[in-house]
Design an enzyme around this catalytic site. Structure first.
Site, short mmCIF file in Angstrom:
data_model
loop_
_atom_site.label_atom_id
_atom_site.label_comp_id
_atom_site.label_asym_id
_atom_site.label_seq_id
_atom_site.Cartn_x
_atom_site.Cartn_y
_atom_site.Cartn_z
N GLU A 5 3.16 -6.52 8.96
CA GLU A 5 2.85 -4.87 9.00
C GLU A 5 3.65 -4.04 8.03
O GLU A 5 3.81 -3.09 7.79
CB GLU A 5 4.03 -4.78 10.12
CG GLU A 5 2.80 -4.23 11.51
CD GLU A 5 2.17 -3.91 11.07
OE1 GLU A 5 1.76 -2.01 11.20
OE2 GLU A 5 0.75 -4.00 11.66
N ARG A 28 -3.47 -9.35 -20.13
CA ARG A 28 -4.85 -9.40 -20.81
C ARG A 28 -4.47 -8.12 -21.66
O ARG A 28 -4.90 -8.18 -23.12
CB ARG A 28 -6.13 -8.44 -20.17
CG ARG A 28 -5.89 -7.41 -19.53
CD ARG A 28 -7.46 -7.04 -18.98
NE ARG A 28 -8.74 -6.48 -19.88
CZ ARG A 28 -8.44 -5.71 -20.74
NH1 ARG A 28 -7.02 -4.45 -20.54
NH2 ARG A 28 -9.76 -5.17 -20.97
N ASP A 43 -10.57 0.45 -25.09
CA ASP A 43 -11.00 -0.39 -22.58
C ASP A 43 -11.18 1.06 -22.28
O ASP A 43 -10.50 2.44 -22.85
CB ASP A 43 -9.67 -0.90 -21.98
CG ASP A 43 -10.19 -2.29 -21.90
OD1 ASP A 43 -11.34 -2.60 -22.77
OD2 ASP A 43 -9.17 -2.33 -21.76
N PRO A 98 0.60 -1.00 0.05
CA PRO A 98 0.08 -0.24 0.19
C PRO A 98 0.97 1.41 -0.13
O PRO A 98 0.47 2.32 0.13
CB PRO A 98 -0.54 -0.24 1.26
CG PRO A 98 -0.49 -1.47 1.95
CD PRO A 98 0.79 -1.66 0.97
N1 ADE Z 1 -1.01 -4.66 0.38
C1 ADE Z 1 -2.01 -4.55 1.60
N2 ADE Z 1 -2.94 -3.26 0.95
C2 ADE Z 1 -1.96 -3.11 -0.34
C3 ADE Z 1 -2.77 -2.55 -1.89
N3 ADE Z 1 -3.64 -1.43 -1.55
N4 ADE Z 1 -1.49 -2.34 -2.64
C4 ADE Z 1 -0.60 -3.88 -3.25
N5 ADE Z 1 -0.46 -4.46 -2.03
C5 ADE Z 1 -1.52 -4.57 -1.20
#
Ligand code: ADE
Length: 221
Positions: A113, A151, A166, A86
């Site tokens: 974490e 794809r 697309d 994330p």
């Molecule tokens: N791992 C946890 N959340 C994630 C996200 N939003 N994008 C990529 N990997 C992740």
């Protein structure tokens, strides 16, 4: 293209990437996909992959040794190492197109974490987030990433045109689609689509694409 996914949960990837178009891409030889369990690169009896963070704090951190061992055993000159996190750069269609031109992707899935930062500094080429929310498991993000990239490989979509049309490829969302019946529960398909007039249909689709984009994704305009 060859794709290696390294995760603590290979089963999370197996079914979604074995079905439908991505499954057929493998049968057709466009994609060589390998799922690996990170624990296979641990050297201890308990297959430990995480430890407490230096400096304290909640949660566990993924240890560097098994990750370095895994990637160093799979990597070649042609590899790009991608970490799903994330904290990464937010993934989009232009990036999907860029990654679809690579020969070999090694995808590392985060968990717990976080991951020892030496992995990011010395091993990873790209950190990718699939959106501004936190998943329990990077393997879910890897499925999304691989689907969007694969794809776009030549021959994977039945109709080559459909990737070019697309949403996002042209910077706008797609115009609405309709199929038979021409009237359903009293709701009629727009007359122009039944007219056979190609120029008018194209103009209608352009207007509708702009209207949909204004409504749902004004940030794209
Ligand atoms: N791992 C946890 N959340 C994630 C996200 N939003 N994008 C990529 N990997 C992740």
């Amino acid at each position: 293209m060859r794709v290696d996914i390294i995760t603590l949960f290979p089963e999370v990837c197996r079914v979604p990437l074995g079905e439908s178009m991505i499954g057929r891409a493998q049968e057709a030889g466009a994609l060589d996909l390998y799922l690996h369990n990170l624990r296979d690169w641990t050297g201890d009896r308990h297959h430990v992959v995480d430890d407490a963070p230096f400096g304290g704090g909640p949660g566990m951190v993924m240890k560097p040794e098994p990750i370095f061992a895994a990637i160093e055993s799979l990597r070649t000159e042609a590899s790009t190492v991608v970490l799903m996190t994330p904290q990464g750069r937010r993934f989009d269609q232009p990036q999907a197109r860029e990654f679809s031109a690579r020969k070999h992707l090694i995808i590392l899935c985060g968990h717990y974490e976080g991951i020892d930062h030496r992995v990011i500094e010395h091993l990873v080429d790209a950190e990718i987030s699939i959106g501004d929310y936190v998943l329990t498991n990077g393997a879910i993000a890897a499925v999304v990433f691989v689907d969007a990239v694969v794809r776009l490989l030549p021959g994977v979509l039945g109709d080559e045109q459909s990737a070019a049309d697309d949403s996002f490829a042209g910077g706008l969302l797609e115009a609405p689609h309709y199929t038979r019946p021409a009237e359903f529960r009293g709701w009629k398909v727009p007359d122009v689509l039944l007219s056979g007039h190609h120029a008018e249909i194209a103009a209608w689709r352009k207007r509708e694409a702009e209207r949909r984009t204004r409504e749902n994704r004004p940030d794209l305009l």
